[in-house]
Motif scaffolding. Structure first.
Motif, short mmCIF file in Angstrom:
data_model
loop_
_atom_site.label_atom_id
_atom_site.label_comp_id
_atom_site.label_asym_id
_atom_site.label_seq_id
_atom_site.Cartn_x
_atom_site.Cartn_y
_atom_site.Cartn_z
N HIS A 129 139.60 -41.99 62.76
CA HIS A 129 140.38 -42.57 61.66
C HIS A 129 139.53 -43.39 60.71
CE1 HIS A 129 143.61 -44.23 59.33
NE2 HIS A 129 143.23 -45.46 59.64
N ALA A 130 138.74 -44.32 61.25
CA ALA A 130 138.03 -45.26 60.39
C ALA A 130 136.52 -45.09 60.41
CB ALA A 130 138.40 -46.70 60.78
N GLY A 131 135.93 -45.12 61.60
CA GLY A 131 134.48 -45.04 61.73
C GLY A 131 134.05 -45.58 63.08
N PHE A 132 132.78 -45.89 63.20
CA PHE A 132 132.26 -46.55 64.39
C PHE A 132 131.02 -47.31 63.99
CE2 PHE A 132 130.12 -42.51 64.20
CZ PHE A 132 128.85 -42.69 64.74
N THR A 133 130.61 -48.27 64.82
CA THR A 133 129.53 -49.17 64.45
C THR A 133 128.31 -49.07 65.35
OG1 THR A 133 130.33 -50.99 65.83
CG2 THR A 133 131.25 -50.82 63.60
N ASN A 134 128.47 -48.52 66.55
CA ASN A 134 127.38 -48.56 67.53
C ASN A 134 126.29 -47.55 67.17
OD1 ASN A 134 125.80 -48.39 69.99
ND2 ASN A 134 127.50 -49.44 70.99
#
Length: 243
Positions: A129-134
Motif C-alpha cells: 500500500h505505502a512502502g517500506f523503510t528497511n
C-alpha cells in the motif's frame, strides 16, 4: 487473454469503481491486485467492500491492507472516536458502518482483518500500500505499520537523479530487492500528476480518488491504464476528503 491489473486507492467511491471496471473491460480471466484504502472518503465504503467480496468469488484477487482499513478496524473493534481520523475521511465510514446489519458488519470486519500487508508475484514484483523503510528488504520491516503508512519510499524515488545507475554505491538499497514496486497511499495529484506515475522502478497508482482525482487501474505488463471520472464529480453533494 488474461491480464494482471493493479488497482489504486478507492476511498469509498463505489460509483467510480464501477466505472473503472466497465472502462477496463475487466473479466474473470484477469488477475486483480488491489493496493488498499477501500474506505474513508466518499459515502459508499460498504458498497465497495460488498463489491470486492463478490468479486473474489469470480476473479483471482489480491487484497492489500491500507492505512484506512487499519483505522476503521480499530473503530469497529473499540468504537473509540478518533477526531483526526474523522477529519480524514473516517466520518463517512463510521456513518455507513453504524447503519449496517450485524451480520454484514461482521463479514466486513473479517474481510479487513484478513487483508495482506504486501504481495510479491512470481516475477519478483512487489505490491504494497505505502512502502517500506528497511534497507534489508520488506520481509524484515521492523514496524508493520510502515507498510501502510510510509511515504519515504515515494519521496526518495521522486528526488533521485534519474541517471543514477543501479550499480552505483549511492543507489538506494531498498530498490534492489524487486523488479518493480507498486504502491498507492500518496496521491500523485499532490505533485501535479493525474495518471499513474513511475520513478526509478516504483509505480504509484494512487491518482487522488480521496480528493479531486480518479480511481485508476493499470496493466502491469503493458502499462496501459484506465480511470474513472473524477470521483468528486460522482458525489456532487459531498465534500472532498483529506488523508
Amino acid at each position: 487473454m488474461s491480464r494482471t491489473l493493479v488497482i489504486g486507492d478507492i476511498h469509498g467511491g463505489f460509483k467510480g469503481l464501477k466505472q473503472l471496471f466497465e472502462r477496463a473491460q475487466i473479466t474473470p480471466t484477469d488477475q486483480l491486485i488491489f493496493l488498499g484504502d477501500y474506505v474513508d472518503g466518499w459515502s459508499e465504503p460498504h458498497l465497495v467492500v460488498e463489491f470486492l467480496l463478490a468479486l473474489e468469488q469470480t476473479h483471482s484477487c489480491v487484497f492489500l491492507r491500507g492505512n484506512h482499513e487499519s483505522l476503521l478496524v480499530k473503530w469497529m473493534l473499540t468504537k473509540q472516536e478518533n477526531p483526526q481520523w474523522f477529519r480524514n475521511g473516517g466520518d463517512a465510514s463510521v456513518l455507513a458502518y453504524r447503519q449496517l446489519p450485524e451480520e454484514q458488519f461482521a463479514r466486513h470486519l473479517a474481510f479487513f482483518q484478513r487483508l495482506q500487508n504486501y504481495y510479491i508475484d512470481a516475477k519478483n514484483r512487489l505490491f504494497v500500500h505505502a512502502g517500506f523503510t528497511n534497507p534489508r528488504g520488506i520481509e524484515v520491516e521492523f514496524f508493520e505499520e510502515y507498510l501502510y503508512w510510509d511515504r519515504t519510499l515515494w519521496e526518495m524515488v521522486m528526488a533521485m537523479d534519474p541517471n543514477l545507475d543501479a550499480s552505483s554505491p549511492l543507489y538506494p538499497k531498498r530498490l534492489k530487492f524487486h523488479e518493480e514496486i507498486y504502491i498507492g497511499h500518496t496521491p500523485v495529484t499532490h505533485f501535479g500528476f493525474d495518471v499513474p506515475v513511475n520513478f526509478a522502478n516504483v509505480w504509484n497508482i494512487d491518482t487522488g480518488a480521496a480528493f479531486l482525482g480518479k480511481i485508476s487501474a493499470m496493466d502491469i505488463e503493458t502499462k496501459e491504464y484506465w480511470q474513472s471520472d473524477v470521483v468528486a464529480d460522482l458525489y456532487p453533494t459531498e465534500e472532498g476528503r483529506n488523508h
